[in-house]
Design a protein around this motif. Structure first.
Motif, PDB file in Angstrom:
ATOM      1  N   VAL A 111      12.026  31.815  42.196  1.00 31.90           N
ATOM      2  CA  VAL A 111      13.349  32.430  42.082  1.00 31.90           C
ATOM      3  C   VAL A 111      13.931  32.551  43.480  1.00 31.90           C
ATOM      4  CG1 VAL A 111      14.643  34.488  41.414  1.00 31.90           C
ATOM      5  CG2 VAL A 111      12.739  33.698  39.997  1.00 31.90           C
ATOM      6  N   CYS A 112      15.100  31.960  43.686  1.00 25.95           N
ATOM      7  CA  CYS A 112      15.776  32.052  44.982  1.00 25.95           C
ATOM      8  C   CYS A 112      17.225  31.656  44.794  1.00 25.95           C
ATOM      9  CB  CYS A 112      15.120  31.134  46.001  1.00 25.95           C
ATOM     10  SG  CYS A 112      15.884  31.183  47.646  1.00 25.95           S
ATOM     11  N   GLY A 113      18.132  32.545  45.168  1.00 25.14           N
ATOM     12  CA  GLY A 113      19.540  32.226  45.018  1.00 25.14           C
ATOM     13  C   GLY A 113      20.413  33.041  45.938  1.00 25.14           C
ATOM     14  N   PRO A 114      21.678  32.677  46.012  1.00 23.67           N
ATOM     15  CA  PRO A 114      22.607  33.389  46.893  1.00 23.67           C
ATOM     16  C   PRO A 114      23.074  34.701  46.284  1.00 23.67           C
ATOM     17  CG  PRO A 114      23.767  31.668  45.700  1.00 23.67           C
ATOM     18  CD  PRO A 114      22.313  31.535  45.327  1.00 23.67           C
ATOM     19  N   GLY A 115      23.474  35.612  47.160  1.00 23.07           N
ATOM     20  CA  GLY A 115      24.012  36.887  46.707  1.00 23.07           C
ATOM     21  C   GLY A 115      22.972  37.979  46.700  1.00 23.07           C
ATOM     22  N   SER A 116      23.453  39.212  46.694  1.00 25.04           N
ATOM     23  CA  SER A 116      22.562  40.369  46.736  1.00 25.04           C
ATOM     24  C   SER A 116      22.380  40.978  45.354  1.00 25.04           C
ATOM     25  CB  SER A 116      23.127  41.437  47.673  1.00 25.04           C
ATOM     26  OG  SER A 116      22.372  42.632  47.569  1.00 25.04           O
ATOM     27  N   PRO A 117      21.139  41.208  44.934  1.00 22.45           N
ATOM     28  CA  PRO A 117      20.915  41.893  43.657  1.00 22.45           C
ATOM     29  C   PRO A 117      21.400  43.336  43.680  1.00 22.45           C
ATOM     30  CG  PRO A 117      18.849  41.640  44.847  1.00 22.45           C
ATOM     31  CD  PRO A 117      19.873  40.844  45.611  1.00 22.45           C
ATOM     32  N   ASP A 118      21.666  43.873  44.867  1.00 21.80           N
ATOM     33  CA  ASP A 118      22.114  45.267  44.963  1.00 21.80           C
ATOM     34  C   ASP A 118      23.481  45.494  44.328  1.00 21.80           C
ATOM     35  OD1 ASP A 118      19.788  45.835  46.301  1.00 21.80           O
ATOM     36  OD2 ASP A 118      20.694  45.813  48.294  1.00 21.80           O
ATOM     37  N   VAL A 119      24.299  44.428  44.213  1.00 17.33           N
ATOM     38  CA  VAL A 119      25.628  44.598  43.621  1.00 17.33           C
ATOM     39  C   VAL A 119      25.689  44.070  42.196  1.00 17.33           C
ATOM     40  CG1 VAL A 119      26.781  44.562  45.844  1.00 17.33           C
ATOM     41  CG2 VAL A 119      26.492  42.429  44.607  1.00 17.33           C
ATOM     42  N   ALA A 120      24.594  43.531  41.696  1.00 15.86           N
ATOM     43  CA  ALA A 120      24.554  43.063  40.314  1.00 15.86           C
ATOM     44  C   ALA A 120      24.685  44.248  39.359  1.00 15.86           C
ATOM     45  CB  ALA A 120      23.257  42.313  40.053  1.00 15.86           C
ATOM     46  N   HIS A 121      25.370  44.030  38.255  1.00 14.32           N
ATOM     47  CA  HIS A 121      25.556  45.009  37.184  1.00 14.32           C
ATOM     48  C   HIS A 121      26.481  46.157  37.581  1.00 14.32           C
ATOM     49  CE1 HIS A 121      21.576  43.860  34.901  1.00 14.32           C
ATOM     50  NE2 HIS A 121      22.205  42.803  35.400  1.00 14.32           N
TER      51      HIS A 121
END
Length: 413
Positions: A374-384
């Motif tokens: 699993v590796c992708g752009p963007g921060s999971p902190d702003v997801a949802h």
């Protein structure tokens, strides 16, 4: 490796414009399948396998899931002699979590650009990552380097419900060829997520006896019993944080948390509450099984029950519900992991191997013995969250790194 920036931007914008809540993915998937075809991909479509989902241990409440009319789609590019090389899958999910529109600065499904960021529900989780997979695949094809193999770009449904589309794809291959590796472009700030926590979902029901609020002593309130059980579970959570260790999760203060997500008790303000239902999410370490963790919490509940005459005579129910899944971990020596790590180094980024405290679709492919990173752009902190966004330069960087990883992987097999 450069990607088609303008088309990448347009694809991400269009994906974000669809309100593809779980169960409502058909429109965006139909549009994406047609777009993939226009871009030169051979397309595949599959629906959730109801029999598989209903028998899958991750979905104990499968009868509550809407499975019909939810296509997952994929596009395939063949390079050189595809039978003489490996197949790598670039995976993303089309569904997004629901929104409370009043919490947003604007329409969540009207993509907007501001200060180099793309805003909208799904912008980071994970429609920009999905679009990055599309144009990473095209970049490898357009480079016309001497590589053999296949690239599959996969857009699955129901990830937010436990991975409905991915579970079907992993267990009952929708393609006429085998898959050798998977890269899931979930937002990770381009860190390499090699391990993920599992999840145990339990519903606790406690039974008391109602009485008039003016004569509370004539009844048996469930609340004190619930508080004793809750505290016992919190104590066990703390014990497990000290006893159950994993090197990738040491940074987290509470790596295997217990969350009492909903609590519903009583029926009337003037009555002693005679019933309580709590829905609980319990973290599972990558090397644990759900059954092992479930047994620990059941034992702790049994101890509380044994200390109470009322609970011994009126035992609580403690049953699984919703989505369950084991933790997962990929071996860092796998070629897809090594290829990605090398590309990051080549781009001046020291690979950061991380553990993730949530779940991803990686576990389904790992269960099918397909190495998955699993590796992708963007921060999971702003997801949802309201006003979800992605830094667009990071999205471009992510797409280019994915493209380089795919080519490196194909060359080294």
């Amino acid at each position: 490796m450069e990607v088609r920036r303008e088309q990448f931007r347009e694809l991400a914008e269009t994906l974000v414009s669809y309100s593809s809540y779980p169960g409502e993915e058909r429109a965006v998937q139909t549009w994406l399948r047609d777009r993939l075809s226009d871009l030169g991909f051979e397309t595949y479509t599959w629906e959730p396998d109801a029999e598989l989902i209903e028998s899958h241990p991750s979905f104990p409440d499968a009868e509550t899931l809407e499975l019909e009319g939810r296509p997952s789609v994929a596009g395939v590019l063949e390079l050189g002699d595809p039978e003489n090389g490996p197949t790598v899958v670039l995976n993303g999910h089309a569904d997004v979590v629901p929104v409370t529109e009043s919490d947003w600065s604007g329409d969540p499904f009207e993509p907007r650009w501001e200060n180099g960021r793309l805003y909208g529900r799904g912008a980071v989780d994970m429609k920009s990552g999905l679009a990055a997979c599309v144009f990473a695949a095209l970049a490898v094809e357009e480079a016309r380097h001497d590589v053999d193999g296949r690239i599959v770009v996969e857009s699955v449904v129901g990830e937010e419900e436990g991975g409905i589309g991915a579970a079907t794809a992993a267990a009952s291959n929708p393609y006429p060829f085998d898959r050798d590796a998977v890269l899931i472009a979930e937002p990770s700030e381009l860190d390499l997520v090699v391990a993920a926590e599992g999840s145990l979902m339990k519903r606790l029901q406690i039974y008391g006896e109602s009485a008039h609020a003016a004569r509370t002593w004539e009844g048996e309130s469930v609340l004190p019993h619930f508080e004793r059980i809750r505290q016992a579970f919190i104590d066990l959570e703390r014990e497990r944080a000290e006893r159950v260790t994993h090197p990738l999760f040491e940074q987290f203060e509470n790596p295997w948390p217990v969350n009492f997500g909903t609590v519903d008790a009583g029926a009337w303000a003037s009555s002693v509450p005679a019933s309580l239902t709590a829905e609980i999410r319990i973290g599972v370490a990558p090397h644990e099984t759900i059954a092992e963790v479930e047994a620990e919490y059941q034992q702790r509940l049994d101890e509380v029950v044994a200390e109470s005459g009322w609970l011994s005579a009126h035992p609580p129910d403690f049953e699984r519900f919703s989505v369950q899944f084991e933790g997962s971990e990929v071996n860092r020596k796998e070629s897809i992991v090594q290829s990605l790590a090398q590309v990051l180094r080549d781009n001046g980024i020291e690979p950061a191997y991380e553990g993730f405290t949530g779940g991803t679709d990686a576990r389904h492919y790992l269960e099918a013995d397909i190495p998955t990173i699993v590796c992708g752009p963007g921060s999971p902190d702003v997801a949802h969250k309201p006003d979800e966004f992605i830094e667009w330069e990071e999205a471009i960087e992510g797409a280019e790194i994915i493209a380089d990883t795919v080519e490196t992987y194909l060359r080294t097999q």
